[in-house]
Design an enzyme around this catalytic site. Sequence first.
Site, mmCIF file in Angstrom:
data_model
loop_
_atom_site.group_PDB
_atom_site.id
_atom_site.type_symbol
_atom_site.label_atom_id
_atom_site.label_comp_id
_atom_site.label_asym_id
_atom_site.label_seq_id
_atom_site.Cartn_x
_atom_site.Cartn_y
_atom_site.Cartn_z
ATOM 1 N N ASP A 1 -36.770 57.313 8.087
ATOM 2 C CA ASP A 1 -36.483 58.745 8.073
ATOM 3 C C ASP A 1 -35.626 59.091 9.286
ATOM 4 O O ASP A 1 -36.051 58.902 10.435
ATOM 5 C CB ASP A 1 -37.805 59.524 8.116
ATOM 6 C CG ASP A 1 -37.733 60.821 7.330
ATOM 7 O OD1 ASP A 1 -36.729 61.539 7.484
ATOM 8 O OD2 ASP A 1 -38.673 61.114 6.576
ATOM 9 N N ASP B 1 -33.398 63.731 7.036
ATOM 10 C CA ASP B 1 -34.127 64.991 7.097
ATOM 11 C C ASP B 1 -33.166 66.165 7.274
ATOM 12 O O ASP B 1 -32.281 66.131 8.139
ATOM 13 C CB ASP B 1 -35.122 64.937 8.270
ATOM 14 C CG ASP B 1 -36.011 66.144 8.339
ATOM 15 O OD1 ASP B 1 -36.754 66.375 7.367
ATOM 16 O OD2 ASP B 1 -35.970 66.851 9.356
ATOM 17 N N GLU C 1 -31.785 65.099 2.516
ATOM 18 C CA GLU C 1 -32.536 66.314 2.180
ATOM 19 C C GLU C 1 -31.577 67.482 2.351
ATOM 20 O O GLU C 1 -31.053 67.705 3.446
ATOM 21 C CB GLU C 1 -33.744 66.467 3.108
ATOM 22 C CG GLU C 1 -34.619 67.645 2.736
ATOM 23 C CD GLU C 1 -35.740 67.893 3.737
ATOM 24 O OE1 GLU C 1 -36.783 68.419 3.328
ATOM 25 O OE2 GLU C 1 -35.566 67.565 4.927
ATOM 26 N N HIS D 1 -44.020 64.585 0.980
ATOM 27 C CA HIS D 1 -44.890 65.037 2.079
ATOM 28 C C HIS D 1 -44.812 66.539 2.306
ATOM 29 O O HIS D 1 -45.669 67.105 2.992
ATOM 30 C CB HIS D 1 -44.489 64.309 3.370
ATOM 31 C CG HIS D 1 -43.107 64.646 3.819
ATOM 32 N ND1 HIS D 1 -41.981 64.268 3.114
ATOM 33 C CD2 HIS D 1 -42.663 65.354 4.888
ATOM 34 C CE1 HIS D 1 -40.908 64.724 3.736
ATOM 35 N NE2 HIS D 1 -41.292 65.386 4.806
ATOM 36 N N ASP D 2 -43.793 67.199 1.741
ATOM 37 C CA ASP D 2 -43.635 68.648 1.883
ATOM 38 C C ASP D 2 -44.045 69.404 0.628
ATOM 39 O O ASP D 2 -44.008 70.637 0.611
ATOM 40 C CB ASP D 2 -42.179 69.002 2.208
ATOM 41 C CG ASP D 2 -41.811 68.726 3.654
ATOM 42 O OD1 ASP D 2 -42.709 68.723 4.509
ATOM 43 O OD2 ASP D 2 -40.612 68.509 3.931
#
Length: 559
Positions: free
Chosen positions: A97, A199, A255, A331-332
């Site tokens: 990440d 990210d 993302e 995870h979000d």
Amino acid sequence: MKDWWKKSVVYQIYPRSFKDSNGDGFGDIPGIIEKLDYLKELGVDALWLSPVFDSPQDDNGYDIRDYRKIYEKFGTNEDMDKLIQEAHQREIKIILDLVVNHTSDEHEWFVESYQSKDNPYSDYYFWKDPKEDGSEPNNWGSSFCGSAWEYCEQRGQYYLHFYTKKQPDLNWENPKVRKEVYDIMDYWFKKGVDGWRMDVIASISKYTDFPDYPEEPGKKYYTGHMHSNGPRLHEYLQEMNREVLSKYDCMTVGEAPGSTAELARLFTAPERKELNMIFTFEHMNIDRIPGNVNRKWALKPFSLVDLKRIMSEWQEKLNGYGWNALYFENHDQPRIISRWGNDTTYRKECAKAFATVLHGMQGTPYIYQGEEIGMTNVQYELKEYDDVEILNGYKELVQTEKTISEEDFMKAVWNKGRDNARVPMQWDDSSNAGFTSGRPWLKVSDRYKEINVKEALEDENSIFYYYKKLITLRHTREIMTEGDYHLLLPEDETLFVYERRWKNKKWLVAANLSEEKISVEKIKPYLSDNGSIVISNYNRQQISDILMPYEAFIFEIEV
């Protein structure tokens, strides 16, 4: 193999919640190594690890203090080396990440930058003078509530942070910053890493004239179009590709909040030499009231028609231009069967139905840990949550602004809160679900005795084995990666039905995403007597007259 990621299925690991190897209640890298054979059995091709780097953990590792060092609770750099080696031995790739829109405020760059206006790191971040009245430079808001600006007495200026005040945004306008980022990427590529999930990468380019958003009654701070897709974004991504990515046989996924299917072409068209794919948020926002002061906590009912429209638009507009990243959970995001389906009576059927719809599409599917065993949302008391987004939202919206009642806020948290995905992985029915021998950092779901990996592996009809079949189809059937996509019955409120076509084959992918029994008549025109079932979550050998609740199948026809 070039473009290996097109036939791959990626499994996301949230390291602190996956497997604890030493009893401190915190998942770690040795715990991941322990479970590599399980992941090999599932059949996944790559593991995406949420941030594993040194961090004060203000936002669970998305605030990085040192990009070249592993966070101590996760293990050591040697543990990371071993994970890469052990995964590669099992033909599993490792995706890390990349969090470079911002750093931790404890990163050495920011510690220096904070000191004065004339130090070498001064412009590694965005610093602006106050307005004449001493207030923030503009009305930009943080995604975690409040202002996106924090005042620094030492410099007499504000710094920009799109997330918590401990996550200052990097100034990508500064070529030194970009070079630092590329060096970090290169460092990990040389250690054997196979790619990056990036990210909030769509936010790295800022509107550097820092204009205000138009004011609305009852709002003080705003998040919107100026928080992503800034003027130099694609220039930066092309430079990153030229300087680093093009030198490795790697996978990249960005993302990209605020991006449409049209914008996705700019990120992913191969000739533009940027990224392989991006995560869309459009389908994840269909159950929130747009523009509401309570943001994601302002719920509206799930609409299958909206979901089909958005997902189909991405399928159609990227076909031949770029590549889709397919996901329902991460995870979000909460557990899909709890959010939009049935996580009780039809839990297994529902999980398989949503999986059929997603994995039948063109793109690279992402499975989030626990999704493959049908893990569900949790309903905790506020004090039992850890997530900064939940805690800040409660403080601002319930206590201070009083724009939402505590009851409605908690209902929204139970439906959409990020900690739903972050509860520890459920390995078996022993204490703490087999996640840890100690006290877990976040409470384990009270359904772990019923829902766990051990139970799934012992049941030949489990969600796990259904996912395994879908993954095998991805690896072996060309139509899954190459076939065109065409949505059928777009206005139907219960059925998600589409066709995939490739060469002399047609697949009909159908799912009843409701608790009702539905006549098969609606899809009869698209079936054929010379077809056969490829996969069915009700284990059917032929199509029945009635589609049962959450029944799904893929039907192949020779054309």
